[in-house]
Scaffold this active site. Structure first.
Site: not given
Length: 566
Positions: A319, A520
């Site tokens: 996403d 991340e």
């Protein structure tokens, strides 16, 4: 009856929808008020659904309604700030620090192939991050669950980090791979116990450990976690405890909303799966953003469909990405439920193989046999529907419509021709990496795809501004492709795998030395640069990045005389 057994068949009216809680609905109102009052600068909508109440909900709602408003209905920043301080615990207070029971500063037998002292010192720092990411759900959540969006869990967790203050499903696989390299077997088992708890409570593993994540799952990797832990520990008790939950999860992913039948050119029917969230409203953790995206859609049912696609894309873990859009320049053209994804079906194949293996070791031969048969059917489906001989890749497949009533006929033009890292994820599963000639073909295709960059594998070739697109690289995608190549038995493939792993380790190291943090995602074009784009600011911590670095160093090591800097 389990949730998965009661799901109604998939249809265009987006049923079923899992109801939200009154607390989450109130948090959404608070989130919208906060945006209107404080403005967009540094605004993170997730912050407001992660708060905890100090008083019961009716008391808090009454106080909220009574806040003084101006003639146009707005609140002053001072009044809203005072209200939040008086009536809420800060985000993250529902989790408390928890010392991992099996952490030691330098485990015995830790990364024996890492010979370079500089790299070893850094690896120990990454290993030590498990301490900073370890949490357990506060006792207050158990005592007064109605005051929290956090869900109670029986065991400690590893959070990804930063704004991700709770356990996440697919992140946990790579966290566990890192924990196994760190010899933290009990912590790894605790994470699995929590995910099994979700299945027992809800019928599936939730996207994450919050009440607003109950409407969707995430890429199904629980069986792979259990398989890896069993291979390291031989814990038969864990396997026996896990199997009923894995069977229940398998039913969920093969329920009517996720299942699609495709008939190939030889008139053979193949059952494959898609992402399909049980939701048709703005996502509570991003209500204000989702409403803004949907603002140009006037038709109510089209707006609901867009919200459904948003949540279904969140279920994919990607996403967001141009991969899911009919028009990559228009975010409202998300159409995830109309795509059969290569990687999801690879994960379900892995689940079938894992369940067969785990059932076999417990002596349940009939379950093992039925799942071997299921895996053979899925293997044929993946070959028939996704494989493209001409390009040497597996390609996502567009459905003619998302209602999935009856059987759809396979058409070559429905294979999505764009190049994504997910086109190579089947290599991760033994059914594919054990085929030497296939590995050679796919490896050549991969090397010529444009995805392999100086510091890792790009997610796609399109720079859309979304975070699951170029030039971002993500730890899970590096790991699955590298591991498949490394395990294939081909010396050339292992050499390619090691080269990719070294590129990835190097950029993680340089970024860590510059910023003091693991990130991340990373920009695979620039050494030591973390990734950007997407709908929130880049996050640090970071669970799966730590896990993949440790797993790579365990597999490949780092030679004494090899430089680690750019």
């Amino acid at each position: 009856m389990s949730v998965s057994e009661s799901l109604s068949p998939c249809s265009s009216n987006i049923e079923p929808v899992i109801p939200t809680t009154p607390l989450v609905s109130f948090f959404e109102r608070l989130q919208e008020t906060a945006l209107n009052t404080f403005g967009e600068t540094n605004f993170d909508p997730k912050l407001y659904v992660d708060l905890s109440l100090k008083f019961d909900l009716p008391t808090t709602e009454d106080a909220f309604v009574e806040l003084p408003k101006s003639a146009n209905g707005s609140l002053s920043a001072e009044d809203l700030k005072g209200f939040i301080e008086k009536y809420f615990e800060s985000a993250g207070n529902d989790m408390v620090y928890c010392e991992p029971v099996d952490f030691v500063p330098e485990p015995e037998g830790f990364l024996p192939k890492v010979k370079n002292p500089e790299v070893r010192a850094w690896a120990l720092e990454v290993h030590a991050l498990w301490k900073s990411l370890s949490r357990k759900v506060s006792d207050q959540v158990q005592k007064r669950p109605e005051l929290h969006s956090m869900l109670p869990l029986p065991e400690p967790v590893m959070i990804p980090g930063s704004r991700f203050r709770e356990i996440y499903y697919w992140d946990s696989y790579w966290v566990i791979r890192g924990l196994l390299a760190s010899k933290m077997y009990e912590t790894a088992k605790g994470i699995v116990t929590n995910l099994i708890y979700f299945i027992e409570e809800y019928g599936y593993v939730l996207n994450g450990g919050r009440a607003y994540y109950t409407n969707r799952s995430q890429p199904p990797l629980l069986s792979a976690m259990i398989y890896e832990i069993y291979n390291k520990t031989g814990d038969m008790q864990l396997v026996k405890k896990s199997l009923p939950a894995l069977l229940k999860e398998y039913c969920f992913w093969n329920s009517d909303i996720h299942k699609v039948i495709i008939q190939d050119s030889q008139s053979c029917n193949h059952t494959l799966n898609r992402y399909y969230a049980m939701w048709n409203k703005p996502r509570p953790e991003a209500t204000t953003k989702d409403k803004k995206f949907a603002s140009k859609i006037s038709n109510v049912s089209e707006k609901q469909q867009f919200y459904h696609e948003l949540a279904s894309t969140a279920e994919s873990g990607w996403d967001f990405s141009s991969r899911w859009m009919r028009n990559p320049s228009d975010f409202t053209t998300l159409a995830t439920t109309t795509i059969l994804p290569v990687d999801l079906n690879t994960f379900i194949l892995k689940m079938e193989l894992d369940i067969a293996f785990l059932a076999k070791v417990t002596g349940d031969d009939s379950t093992a046999t039925s799942f071997i048969e299921a895996s053979q059917s899925r293997l044929n489906a993946i070959k028939s529907v996704f494989w493209n001989e001409e390009v040497g890749q597996w390609l996502d497949y567009w459905l003619n419509d998302s209602t999935c009533k009856g059987c759809q006929t396979w058409e070559a033009c429905n294979q999505k021709q764009s190049v994504f890292a997910s086109n190579f994820i089947p290599l991760w599963v033994e059914s594919f990496y054990s085929d030497t000639s296939l590995v050679e073909k796919v490896m050549k295709s991969f090397q010529g795809s444009g995805l392999l960059c100086p510091y890792g594998i790009a997610t796609s070739l399109m720079n859309s501004g979304e975070q699951w697109d170029f030039p971002n690289g993500w730890a899970p995608l590096q790991h699955m492709i590298v591991e498949g190549l490394a395990r294939s038995g081909s010396k050339e493939a292992r050499s390619v795998a090691e080269d990719i792993a070294m590129r990835w380790i190097r950029t993680n190291y340089v970024a860590y030395k510059k910023t003091g943090k693991m990130h991340e995602k990373y920009n695979v074009e620039k050494c030591g640069e973390f990734g950007g784009g997407g709908k929130y600011v880049p996050q640090t911590g970071f669970g799966w990045s730590n896990g993949v670095v440790l797993a790579f160093l365990e597999e490949f090591g780092w030679p004494q005389d090899q430089m680690i800097d750019c």
